[in-house]
Design a protein around this motif. Structure first.
Motif, short mmCIF file in Angstrom:
data_model
loop_
_atom_site.label_atom_id
_atom_site.label_comp_id
_atom_site.label_asym_id
_atom_site.label_seq_id
_atom_site.Cartn_x
_atom_site.Cartn_y
_atom_site.Cartn_z
N PHE A 74 -0.70 62.06 0.67
CA PHE A 74 -0.40 60.69 0.23
C PHE A 74 -1.11 60.38 -1.07
N ALA A 75 -2.37 60.76 -1.18
CA ALA A 75 -3.14 60.50 -2.40
C ALA A 75 -2.52 61.23 -3.59
N ILE A 76 -2.14 62.48 -3.39
CA ILE A 76 -1.54 63.25 -4.48
C ILE A 76 -0.20 62.65 -4.88
N GLU A 77 0.58 62.26 -3.89
CA GLU A 77 1.88 61.63 -4.18
C GLU A 77 1.69 60.38 -5.03
N LYS A 78 0.72 59.57 -4.68
CA LYS A 78 0.45 58.36 -5.46
C LYS A 78 0.00 58.72 -6.88
N ILE A 102 14.55 40.44 -14.48
CA ILE A 102 13.15 40.08 -14.27
C ILE A 102 12.52 40.90 -13.14
N LEU A 103 13.24 41.09 -12.04
CA LEU A 103 12.68 41.86 -10.93
C LEU A 103 12.42 43.31 -11.34
N ALA A 104 13.32 43.89 -12.10
CA ALA A 104 13.11 45.26 -12.58
C ALA A 104 11.92 45.30 -13.53
N GLY A 105 11.79 44.30 -14.38
CA GLY A 105 10.65 44.23 -15.28
C GLY A 105 9.34 44.12 -14.52
N LEU A 106 9.32 43.29 -13.49
CA LEU A 106 8.12 43.18 -12.66
C LEU A 106 7.81 44.50 -11.96
N PHE A 107 8.85 45.15 -11.48
CA PHE A 107 8.66 46.43 -10.81
C PHE A 107 8.00 47.44 -11.75
N TYR A 108 8.55 47.59 -12.96
CA TYR A 108 7.98 48.56 -13.90
C TYR A 108 6.61 48.13 -14.41
N SER A 109 6.31 46.84 -14.33
CA SER A 109 4.99 46.37 -14.75
C SER A 109 3.89 46.71 -13.76
N VAL A 110 4.23 46.74 -12.48
CA VAL A 110 3.17 46.83 -11.47
C VAL A 110 3.15 48.10 -10.63
N TYR A 111 4.23 48.86 -10.61
CA TYR A 111 4.23 49.94 -9.62
C TYR A 111 3.14 50.97 -9.86
N GLY A 112 2.80 51.25 -11.09
CA GLY A 112 1.76 52.24 -11.37
C GLY A 112 0.37 51.75 -10.98
N VAL A 113 0.11 50.48 -11.22
CA VAL A 113 -1.19 49.91 -10.82
C VAL A 113 -1.31 49.95 -9.30
N ASN A 114 -0.24 49.55 -8.63
CA ASN A 114 -0.21 49.61 -7.16
C ASN A 114 -0.48 51.03 -6.68
N ASP A 115 0.20 52.00 -7.28
CA ASP A 115 0.03 53.38 -6.85
C ASP A 115 -1.37 53.90 -7.15
N LEU A 116 -1.95 53.47 -8.24
CA LEU A 116 -3.33 53.86 -8.55
C LEU A 116 -4.29 53.34 -7.47
#
Length: 139
Positions: A74-78, A102-116
């Protein structure tokens, strides 16, 4: 510092909820903007896989301590998603995504921070489990 089992289990549930939130951002896989801006990783198939990873986190929430190497996966996947997200940010313009949806923009704005954040969480859980197993008396 150690976190109790209940809190860790809640962390797995939160990770699952965050992955399942892709259903909102993708408008139940009908939002064409997310796959348009990253057709390799965020295709409809890729989004379905994000949901399945979320279900996997939920599935082990109460028994994560029995599957330490899966927690490491899971950690490696993230981490992979964090790297992909950084590369995406370096090669794309977020404002272009926001202009389309807007939803797509929000998604691309936050998904990496969430995964980190969840990469750090899963790594912490893995290391805690690994250390507790190494310190346990072998019979």
């Amino acid at each position: 510092m150690t976190i109790n089992k209940k809190t860790i289990s809640q962390g797995f549930i939160l990770a699952a909820i965050m992955n399942l939130s892709v259903l909102v951002f993708s408008k139940l896989f009908t939002n064409p903007t997310i796959p348009e801006f990253d057709p390799d990783v965020m295709s409809t198939f890729g989004l379905v896989m994000i949901v399945l990873w979320g279900l996997a986190y939920a599935a082990v929430a109460k028994s994560y301590y029995k599957v330490k190497w899966l927690v490491r996966v899971f950690a490696i996947e993230k981490l992979v998603y964090v790297v992909v997200w950084i590369q995406w940010l370096l090669n794309n313009n977020l404002s272009d995504v926001f202009e389309k949806d807007i939803l797509a923009g929000l998604f691309y704005s936050v998904y990496g921070v969430n995964d980190l954040l969840f990469c750090i969480f899963f790594t912490y859980v893995f290391l805690t489990l690994k250390n507790s197993n190494e310190n346990a008396v072998k019979v």
